[in-house]
Structure formats: structure tokens, C-alpha cells
Scaffold this active site. Structure first.
Site, PDB file in Angstrom:
ATOM      1  N   CYS A  31      15.477  -8.229 -43.295  1.00 19.72           N
ATOM      2  CA  CYS A  31      16.843  -8.368 -43.817  1.00 19.72           C
ATOM      3  C   CYS A  31      17.587  -7.056 -44.057  1.00 19.72           C
ATOM      4  O   CYS A  31      18.632  -6.821 -43.465  1.00 19.72           O
ATOM      5  CB  CYS A  31      16.918  -9.224 -45.080  1.00 19.72           C
ATOM      6  SG  CYS A  31      15.374  -9.689 -45.814  1.00 19.72           S
ATOM      7  N   ASP A 265      20.422 -12.609 -39.554  1.00 16.74           N
ATOM      8  CA  ASP A 265      19.944 -11.213 -39.499  1.00 16.74           C
ATOM      9  C   ASP A 265      18.596 -11.071 -38.792  1.00 16.74           C
ATOM     10  O   ASP A 265      18.223  -9.985 -38.389  1.00 16.74           O
ATOM     11  CB  ASP A 265      19.941 -10.539 -40.882  1.00 16.74           C
ATOM     12  CG  ASP A 265      19.341 -11.410 -41.975  1.00 16.74           C
ATOM     13  OD1 ASP A 265      18.802 -12.488 -41.672  1.00 16.74           O
ATOM     14  OD2 ASP A 265      19.411 -11.013 -43.155  1.00 16.74           O
TER      15      ASP A 265
END
Length: 461
Positions: A31, A265
């Protein structure tokens, strides 16, 4: 299972109304570094965010000083775009060591960012630099819905004289996988897909992949099936968000004038190569991301094979906004030409880099004492998903040959090579079978990519 998905409305309202990229990838499958790539348009070796910790540069003082002033919203703001951010930002955002909630990154007019990592209830937001605490009341606090509601409010309040940009970052489908009350019984029979590399041993792979018990214990399988189902449940709220947002854009007569991107992501695995749940690995299931886009000049119902990366999002957004891209120092390239050939000319990239810096703890995990130090993310059942030397760089080609070539920074300098045409699930590492000259070419490309910056990332032959 085939027809089921939690994202039916999104596929219809964005994908079918525009383009679906079948080869979209993240530059790094974790992330904070990935989000940093989206914001800066840079590979991790240039934005220097290595992992989700402050010491790994996630939302650190250095990042705030050296990277944030050059993120894409800053350019949009200079063009008088009205900008809105809602939801999760960077994992360490808002913590004391990261300047607290007072820190509002440059470029954002309306800032509603989550402090820390994903939560659905009982979280703190920074609302334009002021702390706002939330509890566990569904109507008032469920974060996915709150992000939607704030964005609708932003659209009502905006000035019609200036363009706008919004970035919505709901927590779903991140753990703790808390579904909205009306969706907690959904997908009752859904299990993680059992195809491809599910529950297969990671043979001829990096040592971390050779660790997991195979076949997986039932406790791991139950855990990952439950995670898969709950992730899907949380995504139903994201699907609703997309529908409400599109209705709103339609009602304010901006829908046909707006580009809408839907992406993530990184990927996620549930049981592939007997790894129960996580990301951080170099395989397709962790590095592929969804990417759907609709907007002016984009013909409906297209599926494009061009490889695109998350570092390309900022360049594409700036291209749409009319920024002169030669003035922007980013590693990505605009894919507006691929989506809307009538608006732009452009070439697709021949190959690209995926890189990751492994993370491990210097002490042994007390719940898994047999495993020793240097490991991280050892759950469930003491299967460790990360380690100090799970540090790799891969070059991926799609055009001439569908290949992936990866090198590890460890004491065995381990190499993995896959032919994804004949072996889409990456079951066989063919490093010992491949023509050595091909290995040499891939190694040379990798060396160039790992040190590229800006233009040089786009011009490697």
C-alpha cells in the site's frame, strides 16, 4: 462462480461505458509505496518509500519535504482545479512522527484523510487539518459511505467556473473487512477460487515461497475463504459508491465531461502457492490491478491489452488537464493516447519494472518461535509473507514475449523467470531452460530500469 462479482455496477457504469485495461500493474505490491507511486508518478527507487513504516519513508518528514510538493494535485491546483481527497492516504499519515493531523499535503483544497491504516469504524480523520473522531454508528461513521457523502457534498459546493478533481480512497476491501450491516450475509457460499496455483507448493521459487506447509492446513483454508468472502462483502459498498457518484455527476450535468478512473493500489492472494493471505509477492496475483476508465473521447466497451502501470495515472491525469508533460519530472507515461486515440498520439511501453523491498523484524515472532528473526507477517498458522531478503526487482515484457524476469537481493542472488503465455499461473521457474542470451538481455534491461529516472524510464530499448 463465473458471473458473480461484487462490482457489477462499477463494471457496467465505468468499464462498459469506457475502457477496461486487461494488463494494468502496480510498480510495487504494497500500500504505502504503491500509493506514493500513484501520487508522484515515480517508481519506488525514485520516491524512496520502501514499506509501510515511517523508517521506510511512509509519510515521513523527508517524503513531505521532498516528494509531496511535486505530486500531481499540486499541478492541478496551479491550473485552478478544485481538488478533494477522501479516505485512506498513506499508512502513517496523521501519526505524531508524521506531523499529526495538522499536516495537509499541498495541492488539496478539501482534505478528509484517514489517520493511519484502513478502518471502517472508530477512526480519526484529518478534516482540512482538524481532528475529527468517529465512532461505530453505521449511518454516521462507516468510512466507505462517509467518503462518498463528503464527495457528494464537495460536488454540490464546488464553483462551476473551475474544473474539479476528486480522489476517493475507501478502506474496502482492506482488512479488517468490516462489511456494511446490510451486506454481512452476502456471498454466503463464495470461496476463494481453487484454480491455477491455489494450494500448490512453491517449488523452484525464492526460499520464502518454499516455507509454507503444503497442502495448507484446514485452519488456513477456512481463514482465507472467510477473508475472501468478507472482502467481497465490503466491496458492495464501493459498488454503491460508484453508482451514487455517477448519478450525482449526471444530475449536475457533468457526467459526460468527466473522466472517471477505477483502480487499486495492488493485488492480493488467498491461497496461491499455499500462502494464505497477503500481497508483497512478485507474482501476477499480487502485481496486477483493475483499471477501468470512462470519459470524453473514450469509446465504450473497449478492452485494451496495452501494459499500463500505476505510475502512469498521474501523467494521464495531468495530460487530461492540459499540463505540458515535458515540464513534469515523472517516470510514468500518459495512456490517454491508448484510451482516446482521437485526442492524442502515443506509443505503449515495451517493458516495465516491478520492485519491492522486503521487511522483517530483527527479533523472532513470539507466536512462531521456531522460525527465527528476519521475518514478518506470520499469520495465520505461522506462514510468513515477508522477510528482509524478500527484496526483488522484476522486468515484465508483454509485447514481444510474455515474460517476467526477477532477481532477488539475497545471498543466493536467486532468479525467477516465467513464460506467461505457456504458464499463466507461474508454476514453473524456467531460469535453467532459457537461452542464456535472453537472460543477459533481461538482466541489462533490469539494471537500466532500476536506475532510471524520468525520461530514461520511458526510453530504454
Amino acid at each position: 462462480m463465473g458471473g458473480m462479482t461484487p462490482m457489477k455496477k462499477t463494471k457496467e457504469l465505468i468499464g462498459d461505458a469506457g475502457v477496461t485495461f486487461s494488463n494494468a500493474f502496480t510498480a510495487t505490491p504494497l500500500c504505502c509505496p504503491s500509493r506514493s507511486s500513484i501520487l508522484t508518478g515515480k517508481y519506488p527507487h525514485n520516491h524512496l518509500v520502501r514499506n509501510n513504516s515511517i523508517s521506510g519513508n511512509c509519510s515521513s518528514a523527508t517524503w513531505q519535504k521532498e516528494a509531496e510538493p511535486f505530486t500531481f494535485p499540486v499541478y492541478l491546483n496551479k491550473l485552478r482545479y478544485q481538488t478533494f481527497y477522501g479516505g485512506k492516504y498513506l499508512n502513517q499519515y496523521g501519526s505524531k512522527d508524521a506531523g499529526g493531523v495538522d499536516h495537509v499535503p499541498p495541492g488539496w483544497d478539501q482534505w478528509h484523510a484517514l489517520v493511519g491504516n484502513s478502518k471502517y469504524y472508530n477512526y480519526t480523520l484529518s478534516v482540512n487539518g482538524k481532528e475529527e473522531k468517529h465512532g461505530d454508528n453505521y449511518e454516521k461513521d462507516y468510512l466507505t459511505d462517509l467518503v462518498l457523502n463528503q464527495s457528494l457534498h464537495f460536488l454540490e459546493e464546488r464553483s462551476p467556473n473551475h474544473p474539479f478533481f476528486m480522489m476517493l480512497s475507501p478502506p474496502s476491501p482492506h482488512s479488517p473487512w468490516t462489511a456494511a450491516p446490510q451486506y454481512q450475509q452476502s456471498f454466503g457460499d463464495v470461496k476463494a477460487p481453487r484454480d491455477g496455483s491455489f494450494n500448490m507448493p512453491g517449488k523452484d521459487k525464492h526460499w520464502l515461497l518454499r516455507q509454507p506447509t503444503n497442502p495448507m492446513p484446514n485452519s488456513s483454508i477456512e481463514y482465507l475463504d472467510n477473508a475472501y468472502r468478507r472482502r467481497w462483502q465490503t466491496l458492495l459498498s464501493v459498488d454503491d459508491m460508484v453508482e451514487q457518484l455517477i448519478k450525482k455527476l449526471d444530475s449536475i450535468k457533468e457526467l459526460n465531461n468527466t473522466y472517471i478512473f477505477y483502480t487499486s493500489d495492488h493485488g492480493y492472494h488467498t491461497g496461491q502457492f499455499s500462502l494464505p493471505i497477503d500481497k508483497r509477492q512478485l507474482y501476477e496475483f499480487d502485481i496486477r490491478i483493475p483499471l477501468l476508465v470512462r470519459g470524453p473521447g473514450i469509446k465504450a466497451k473497449q478492452t485494451l491489452q496495452s501494459p499500463v502501470l500505476n505510475i502512469d495515472l498521474s501523467m494521464t491525469i495531468l495530460d487530461i488537464a492540459g499540463v505540458n508533460l515535458s515540464t513534469v519530472n515523472m517516470d510514468g507515461q500518459s495512456f490517454l493516447a491508448q484510451m482516446a486515440p482521437s485526442l492524442r498520439n502515443g506509443t505503449e511501453r515495451p517493458f516495465f519494472l516491478v520492485e519491492y523491498t522486503g521487511e522483517g523484524h530483527s527479533s523472532t515472532d513470539p507466536s512462531c518461535p521456531k522460525l527465527g528473526p528476519g521475518l514478518a507477517e506470520c499469520f495465520p498458522d505461522c506462514v510468513c509473507e515477508d522477510a528482509f531478503n524478500n527484496t526483488y526487482a522484476c522486468v515484465r515484457t508483454l509485447k514481444d514475449a510474455n515474460l517476467q524476469y526477477c532477481e532477488f537481493a539475497d545471498n543466493e542472488s536467486f532468479v525467477e523467470v516465467y513464460n506467461l503465455t505457456s504458464d499463466p499461473h507461474q508454476l514453473e521457474n524456467i531460469v535453467k531452460k532459457v537461452d542464456p542470451t535472453l537472460l543477459q538481455i533481461m538482466n541489462q534491461r533490469l539494471i537500466k530500469l532500476q536506475s532510471c529516472t524520468g525520461d530514461s524510464c520511458r526510453n530504454i530499448k
